[in-house]
Each structure stands twice: as C-alpha cells, then as structure tokens.
Design a protein around this motif. Structure first.
Motif, PDB file in Angstrom:
ATOM      1  N   VAL A  47      13.624  13.521  -5.686  1.00  0.00           N
ATOM      2  CA  VAL A  47      12.447  12.993  -4.995  1.00  0.00           C
ATOM      3  C   VAL A  47      12.168  11.605  -5.558  1.00  0.00           C
ATOM      4  O   VAL A  47      11.945  11.441  -6.755  1.00  0.00           O
ATOM      5  CB  VAL A  47      11.219  13.917  -5.181  1.00  0.00           C
ATOM      6  N   VAL A  48      12.241  10.611  -4.668  1.00  0.00           N
ATOM      7  CA  VAL A  48      11.970   9.235  -5.074  1.00  0.00           C
ATOM      8  C   VAL A  48      10.460   9.032  -4.994  1.00  0.00           C
ATOM      9  O   VAL A  48       9.849   9.281  -3.948  1.00  0.00           O
ATOM     10  CB  VAL A  48      12.701   8.253  -4.133  1.00  0.00           C
ATOM     11  N   PRO A  49       9.826   8.595  -6.100  1.00  0.00           N
ATOM     12  CA  PRO A  49       8.367   8.396  -6.053  1.00  0.00           C
ATOM     13  C   PRO A  49       8.006   7.271  -5.080  1.00  0.00           C
ATOM     14  O   PRO A  49       8.727   6.284  -4.963  1.00  0.00           O
ATOM     15  CB  PRO A  49       7.992   8.042  -7.483  1.00  0.00           C
ATOM     16  N   GLN A  50       6.909   7.472  -4.385  1.00  0.00           N
ATOM     17  CA  GLN A  50       6.443   6.469  -3.435  1.00  0.00           C
ATOM     18  C   GLN A  50       5.927   5.255  -4.184  1.00  0.00           C
ATOM     19  O   GLN A  50       5.206   5.374  -5.164  1.00  0.00           O
ATOM     20  CB  GLN A  50       5.340   7.060  -2.567  1.00  0.00           C
ATOM     21  N   GLY A  51       6.328   4.073  -3.725  1.00  0.00           N
ATOM     22  CA  GLY A  51       5.830   2.850  -4.325  1.00  0.00           C
ATOM     23  C   GLY A  51       4.354   2.668  -4.001  1.00  0.00           C
ATOM     24  O   GLY A  51       3.866   3.167  -2.985  1.00  0.00           O
TER      25      GLY A  51
ATOM     26  N   HIS B 291     -17.219  -5.932   4.227  1.00  0.00           N
ATOM     27  CA  HIS B 291     -16.142  -5.720   5.194  1.00  0.00           C
ATOM     28  C   HIS B 291     -15.114  -4.750   4.633  1.00  0.00           C
ATOM     29  O   HIS B 291     -14.588  -4.959   3.535  1.00  0.00           O
ATOM     30  CB  HIS B 291     -15.466  -7.047   5.542  1.00  0.00           C
ATOM     31  N   LEU B 292     -14.846  -3.692   5.401  1.00  0.00           N
ATOM     32  CA  LEU B 292     -13.842  -2.699   5.031  1.00  0.00           C
ATOM     33  C   LEU B 292     -12.507  -3.153   5.609  1.00  0.00           C
ATOM     34  O   LEU B 292     -12.364  -3.302   6.824  1.00  0.00           O
ATOM     35  CB  LEU B 292     -14.218  -1.326   5.589  1.00  0.00           C
ATOM     36  N   LEU B 293     -11.536  -3.399   4.715  1.00  0.00           N
ATOM     37  CA  LEU B 293     -10.202  -3.793   5.139  1.00  0.00           C
ATOM     38  C   LEU B 293      -9.247  -2.634   4.891  1.00  0.00           C
ATOM     39  O   LEU B 293      -9.288  -2.006   3.836  1.00  0.00           O
ATOM     40  CB  LEU B 293      -9.714  -5.017   4.363  1.00  0.00           C
ATOM     41  N   SER B 294      -8.388  -2.351   5.861  1.00  0.00           N
ATOM     42  CA  SER B 294      -7.392  -1.281   5.745  1.00  0.00           C
ATOM     43  C   SER B 294      -6.011  -1.902   5.604  1.00  0.00           C
ATOM     44  O   SER B 294      -5.750  -2.981   6.141  1.00  0.00           O
ATOM     45  CB  SER B 294      -7.417  -0.397   6.987  1.00  0.00           C
ATOM     46  N   TYR B 295      -5.130  -1.191   4.885  1.00  0.00           N
ATOM     47  CA  TYR B 295      -3.771  -1.701   4.725  1.00  0.00           C
ATOM     48  C   TYR B 295      -2.756  -0.588   4.935  1.00  0.00           C
ATOM     49  O   TYR B 295      -3.056   0.598   4.767  1.00  0.00           O
ATOM     50  CB  TYR B 295      -3.560  -2.332   3.340  1.00  0.00           C
ATOM     51  N   VAL B 296      -1.550  -1.010   5.311  1.00  0.00           N
ATOM     52  CA  VAL B 296      -0.385  -0.131   5.326  1.00  0.00           C
ATOM     53  C   VAL B 296       0.694  -0.864   4.536  1.00  0.00           C
ATOM     54  O   VAL B 296       1.096  -1.972   4.891  1.00  0.00           O
ATOM     55  CB  VAL B 296       0.100   0.174   6.758  1.00  0.00           C
ATOM     56  N   PHE B 297       1.126  -0.247   3.451  1.00  0.00           N
ATOM     57  CA  PHE B 297       2.130  -0.808   2.554  1.00  0.00           C
ATOM     58  C   PHE B 297       3.442  -0.064   2.783  1.00  0.00           C
ATOM     59  O   PHE B 297       3.454   1.165   2.866  1.00  0.00           O
ATOM     60  CB  PHE B 297       1.672  -0.632   1.101  1.00  0.00           C
ATOM     61  N   THR B 298       4.532  -0.795   2.886  1.00  0.00           N
ATOM     62  CA  THR B 298       5.856  -0.186   3.027  1.00  0.00           C
ATOM     63  C   THR B 298       6.662  -0.534   1.787  1.00  0.00           C
ATOM     64  O   THR B 298       6.871  -1.716   1.489  1.00  0.00           O
ATOM     65  CB  THR B 298       6.574  -0.700   4.288  1.00  0.00           C
ATOM     66  N   ASP B 299       7.119   0.501   1.050  1.00  0.00           N
ATOM     67  CA  ASP B 299       7.861   0.247  -0.185  1.00  0.00           C
ATOM     68  C   ASP B 299       9.339   0.022   0.118  1.00  0.00           C
ATOM     69  O   ASP B 299       9.774   0.030   1.278  1.00  0.00           O
ATOM     70  CB  ASP B 299       7.629   1.356  -1.213  1.00  0.00           C
ATOM     71  N   SER B 300      10.137  -0.164  -0.929  1.00  0.00           N
ATOM     72  CA  SER B 300      11.557  -0.489  -0.777  1.00  0.00           C
ATOM     73  C   SER B 300      12.375   0.659  -0.189  1.00  0.00           C
ATOM     74  O   SER B 300      13.495   0.450   0.271  1.00  0.00           O
ATOM     75  CB  SER B 300      12.145  -0.895  -2.127  1.00  0.00           C
ATOM     76  N   MET B 301      11.822   1.865  -0.180  1.00  0.00           N
ATOM     77  CA  MET B 301      12.516   3.027   0.403  1.00  0.00           C
ATOM     78  C   MET B 301      11.985   3.326   1.806  1.00  0.00           C
ATOM     79  O   MET B 301      12.235   4.399   2.350  1.00  0.00           O
ATOM     80  CB  MET B 301      12.339   4.255  -0.500  1.00  0.00           C
ATOM     81  N   SER B 302      11.203   2.393   2.359  1.00  0.00           N
ATOM     82  CA  SER B 302      10.576   2.514   3.685  1.00  0.00           C
ATOM     83  C   SER B 302       9.530   3.623   3.750  1.00  0.00           C
ATOM     84  O   SER B 302       9.244   4.150   4.826  1.00  0.00           O
ATOM     85  CB  SER B 302      11.637   2.713   4.778  1.00  0.00           C
ATOM     86  N   CYS B 303       8.968   3.962   2.613  1.00  0.00           N
ATOM     87  CA  CYS B 303       7.845   4.912   2.587  1.00  0.00           C
ATOM     88  C   CYS B 303       6.553   4.109   2.757  1.00  0.00           C
ATOM     89  O   CYS B 303       6.420   3.005   2.218  1.00  0.00           O
ATOM     90  CB  CYS B 303       7.801   5.672   1.264  1.00  0.00           C
ATOM     91  N   ASN B 304       5.604   4.669   3.487  1.00  0.00           N
ATOM     92  CA  ASN B 304       4.335   3.989   3.728  1.00  0.00           C
ATOM     93  C   ASN B 304       3.213   4.589   2.894  1.00  0.00           C
ATOM     94  O   ASN B 304       3.159   5.804   2.710  1.00  0.00           O
ATOM     95  CB  ASN B 304       3.938   4.084   5.205  1.00  0.00           C
ATOM     96  N   ALA B 305       2.353   3.721   2.417  1.00  0.00           N
ATOM     97  CA  ALA B 305       1.125   4.131   1.743  1.00  0.00           C
ATOM     98  C   ALA B 305       0.002   3.339   2.404  1.00  0.00           C
ATOM     99  O   ALA B 305       0.176   2.182   2.767  1.00  0.00           O
ATOM    100  CB  ALA B 305       1.187   3.829   0.247  1.00  0.00           C
ATOM    101  N   SER B 306      -1.141   3.963   2.575  1.00  0.00           N
ATOM    102  CA  SER B 306      -2.248   3.270   3.224  1.00  0.00           C
ATOM    103  C   SER B 306      -3.525   3.486   2.431  1.00  0.00           C
ATOM    104  O   SER B 306      -3.622   4.392   1.612  1.00  0.00           O
ATOM    105  CB  SER B 306      -2.423   3.752   4.662  1.00  0.00           C
ATOM    106  N   GLY B 307      -4.495   2.626   2.684  1.00  0.00           N
ATOM    107  CA  GLY B 307      -5.771   2.740   1.996  1.00  0.00           C
ATOM    108  C   GLY B 307      -6.721   1.663   2.477  1.00  0.00           C
ATOM    109  O   GLY B 307      -6.450   0.966   3.461  1.00  0.00           O
TER     110      GLY B 307
END
Length: 189
Positions: A35-39, A88-104
């Motif tokens: 299991v590759v940890p999510q960036g 102002h509430l800003l949302s993001y979608v981050f894509t790591d080097s393994m193409s996994c997405n994290a949002s917040g």
C-alpha cells in the motif's frame, strides 16, 4: 498476515494461509500487498490578506487545483481584490505522484484597506491627512525619514503623498499633493 476484512496499512504486508483437508493434506499460499501512502499537499500559510494586496500563487508548485471566492487563473492564484473583504472558504484537490487525490479546505480572511487618505494644506507649510493608525510621508516618491505623523511640515516644494494604515494592518496611499511648481508623478499606489 491480516485476517479477512482488515484494512492494510501503508507499506508491505505479507499474508500466508494454510489450508488442510479431512485427509490431513495441507497447502500453503502467500501473497504480499504493498500500500503506497497517499501524498499530502503543502498548503499555503496565508490566513489573512489585505484587499489591496497583490494576487498570490497558492499551488506552491504542486499539482493542486483550488476553487472558491477569489480563486483565479484556472485555480492557481488567490486574488484578495476579486474575493472582496470577509472570510472565504477555499477548496482544493491535490493529485500526488501516484495519481491519488486528496481534498480539503482552508479559510482566508480578506481585511479591508483604509479609506484613501486626502491631503489638505492647513498652514503655510503644513500638510495634514485624516486620522489613521500609522502614517508615512513621501516627497517625489521618496520616503521622508521621521515623517510619520498625521501632519507634515515641509521645507521644500514637491509632490507629496502619505501612506496610512488601519488597525488591522492594511495600508493605502493618497493621491499626490503638489506644493510649488515642481514634483513629477510619484507613482506610489
């Protein structure tokens, strides 16, 4: 190994199973799950900005897309003037080097700038502006050392301008005020 239904932790986990039949025969099988940890993204440390601050890149060189009030340039830049004052509430979608997405989300508060100061001549050699938290006077675009009060008494002609701040730490400049015949454009904004 882990029992059936378990969640595999990041890293390598080897599971080994042994099966026996009624005659006593056994068979063993193993497999390894990696299991590759999510960036995780590096988030900008901007929590407050003045409405007249310049726009700032908020990607920090990462593959991250932002949305929300004040986000411009295809989700890469936060512009306080576009957002306007307030929270102002800003949302993001981050894509790591393994193409996994994290949002917040993060919150940025845009603070108001002071009311633009106006310079008035109140005596034969004295200029004055309104009441602000701090002052800095300029002559022909050059800071005048020690000229940091509401009133400024000049000894030579020029194009005068005052920079003021409010109680939340935001700054703005007055228009130029020409004394005498000299003093070109100052260009402070």
């Amino acid at each position: 190994g882990l029992p059936s239904g378990s969640v595999f932790p990041p890293g390598a986990t080897t599971n080994t199973f042994e099966i026996s039949d009624p005659a006593g025969n056994t068979s063993t099988t193993s497999f390894t799950i990696v299991v590759v940890p999510q960036g995780q993204p590096q988030l900008p440390n901007i929590i407050e900005a003045c409405v007249n601050d310049p726009a700032v890149n908020i990607t920090l060189g990462q593959s991250i897309v932002w949305t929300g009030n004040g986000v411009v340039n295809n989700g890469t830049t936060f512009d306080p003037a576009t957002a306007g004052t307030g929270r102002h509430l800003l949302s993001y979608v981050f894509t790591d080097s393994m193409s996994c997405n994290a949002s917040g989300t993060i919150v940025i508060t845009v603070l108001p700038k002071p009311v633009t100061p106006v310079i008035n001549k109140i005596g034969s050699t004295t200029l004055q502006t309104g009441i602000y938290n701090s002052y800095q006077w300029y002559r022909d675009g050059v800071l005048i050392p020690g000229a940091n009060t509401r009133d400024y008494t000049y000894s030579q002609s020029g194009n005068f301008q005052v920079e003021v701040s409010n109680t939340v730490g935001c700054f703005t400049y007055s228009a130029g005020f020409v004394v005498g015949t000299s003093g070109g454009g100052i260009g402070l904004q």
